[in-house]
Design a protein around this motif. Structure first.
Motif, PDB file in Angstrom:
ATOM      1  N   ASP A 201       0.827  -1.197   0.000  1.00 63.78           N
ATOM      2  CA  ASP A 201       0.000   0.000   0.000  1.00 63.78           C
ATOM      3  C   ASP A 201       0.866   1.255   0.000  1.00 63.78           C
ATOM      4  N   GLU A 258      -2.668  -2.412   4.785  1.00 63.33           N
ATOM      5  CA  GLU A 258      -3.263  -1.088   4.606  1.00 63.33           C
ATOM      6  C   GLU A 258      -2.650  -0.071   5.565  1.00 63.33           C
ATOM      7  N   ASP A 305      -8.443  -4.432   6.406  1.00 62.16           N
ATOM      8  CA  ASP A 305      -8.439  -3.013   6.045  1.00 62.16           C
ATOM      9  C   ASP A 305      -8.494  -2.171   7.309  1.00 62.16           C
TER      10      ASP A 305
END
Length: 439
Positions: A201, A258, A305
């Protein structure tokens, strides 16, 4: 002609987007009576993988989110099938002007470009780009983060090598999806090139001239059986120099995924979560430009997430193996306090409304992970789950009485029939403005 070879200093410049509405097509609400100056999302874009026998391509779906349009609210109001089967759409993004949608295939290395400038509710596929892998040497495009100058920054999980490593960053043209150049080192590196070894990410902070990139693992380790996060580091970048200035070891197979910075422009804090079950706070309290990482949560159930509220008051975590979404109060960022929780079957990606009052949650990860016997029966209730947020006291509650999906993806019209589709990442309609680095 727009300048494509973006200067490093331009990358670090903060960008505020003007809201441009397409005449005649309802977008995010312009009402200020209930929400002040904060726009309300009118519809959602969501990418979804084909599930079933693999005879259908993946898709881009549009879901109504305006409660005043009762015939559309929580309904799939449009589906655009992609041109090929097997892409495994995953993460994706806007162009910075929000006139195009940039959708990569995680497994195919292909980019699809949809134009939404004329009618955002009727995306038009205008480009299929096949050259990213041969031109860049990297594979498995993941996060798409729009930047000034007609480009987007894309994280590539790995490289076209026997080990499928190392990972890296590239810039693509936001009109064609084509490779522009490497950001930082390419996959063929000199001995003195500093990382990154792994890539997942992107967390971009223009005000601090910093990127944080995370490290789930090489594609060969995490995208096919047997699965196992091989990444154990995160990288901190000087954006202007396009250089990694820190490689931080978080622990063996920590699998950081994330990540995001706090929203306040002067904030020096951010969070990342990892498949190991930890959440880390990073901070630069002494202002020396380097980040210190601290474990602030552990024993999470494979968090898929995380997201932060617009006012930096709450941290939300989706626990894929825990079948729940958690809300943490973070007035003390070192000690998140659990204040809300809701059950969602195998929650994956989240998108929080601009006013912080609605949390949209999807529940599909990848075709190779969904319904894999190694993890037991999974994802038999594909959909988008909508949670109402108590932003004052803390708390999460379903908008549906029985906690079922708000938008059902168990029976979707596909290119070759009707059946389930696995929704992953959501973007709001272009009436909700974005800034550089949005992801």
């Amino acid at each position: 002609m727009r300048h494509r070879n973006l200067s490093p200093k331009a990358l670090a410049a903060p960008v505020g987007m003007a809201l441009v509405l397409a005449s005649g097509f309802p977008l995010a609400s312009e009402s200020t009576e209930e929400h002040g100056d904060t726009p309300r999302e009118a519809f959602l874009y969501v990418v979804a993988i084909d599930t079933g026998d693999g005879n259908n391509p993946d898709m881009l779906a549009i879901v109504g989110a305006d409660p005043d349009r009762g015939d559309e609210y929580g309904e799939i109001i449009g589906v655009e099938s992609l041109a090929h089967a097997g892409d495994n759409v995953h993460h994706w993004g806007y162009s910075l002007d929000q006139e195009r949608l940039l959708i990569p295939g995680l497994f195919s290395d292909r980019f699809y470009v949809f134009d939404i400038s004329e009618d955002p509710r009727d995306p038009q596929l205008v480009r299929e780009e096949e050259g990213l892998r041969p031109d860049s040497g990297y594979v498995a495009p993941h996060t798409v983060s729009p930047l000034p100058g007609g480009v987007a920054l894309v994280s590539m999980l790995g490289a076209d090598t026997p080990s499928t490593g190392p990972g890296g960053l590239v810039l693509i043209d936001d009109e064609t999806g084509g490779f522009v150049r490497h950001f930082g080192p390419g996959p063929e590196r000199a001995a003195d090139d500093t990382g990154p070894e792994f890539m997942y990410d992107i967390a971009y902070n223009a005000d601090l001239n910093r990127l944080v990139t995370t490290t789930w693992g090489y594609p060969g380790d995490v995208l096919e059986n047997p699965y196992g996060p091989s990444g154990d580091t995160v990288s901190v970048w000087d954006v202007e120099k396009e250089e990694v200035i820190q490689v931080v070891h978080l622990g063996e197979q920590s699998g950081a995924t994330e990540a995001d910075w706090f929203h306040a422009p002067d904030s020096r804090y951010g969070y990342t979560v990892g498949t190991s079950g930890n959440a880390w706070l990073w901070e630069d309290e002494d202002g020396n430009g380097l980040l210190d990482f601290h474990v602030v949560l552990s024993d999470l159930a494979l968090p898929c997430d995380m997201t932060l509220s617009p006012d930096d008051r709450y941290l939300y975590i989706a626990n894929w193996f825990g079948d729940n979404v958690q809300q943490y109060e973070i007035s003390d960022p070192y000690q998140p306090e659990l204040v809300g929780e809701a059950s969602v079957p195998h929650p994956c990606m989240m998108r929080l409304s601009p006013d912080g009052e609605r949390l949209y949650v999807t529940n599909s990860v990848l075709s190779t992970l969904d319904d894999d016997p190694e993890f037991g029966p999974r994802n038999d209730a594909y959909g988008i789950y909508l949670l109402e947020v108590d932003a004052e006291q803390g708390g999460l509650s379903h908008v549906t009485e029985d906690g079922s999906a708000w938008a059902d993806f168990s029976s979707v019209q596909k290119e070759n029939g009707i059946g389930p589709a696995g929704p992953h990442m959501i973007l709001f309609d272009p009436g909700v403005p974005i800034e550089a680095g949005h992801h």
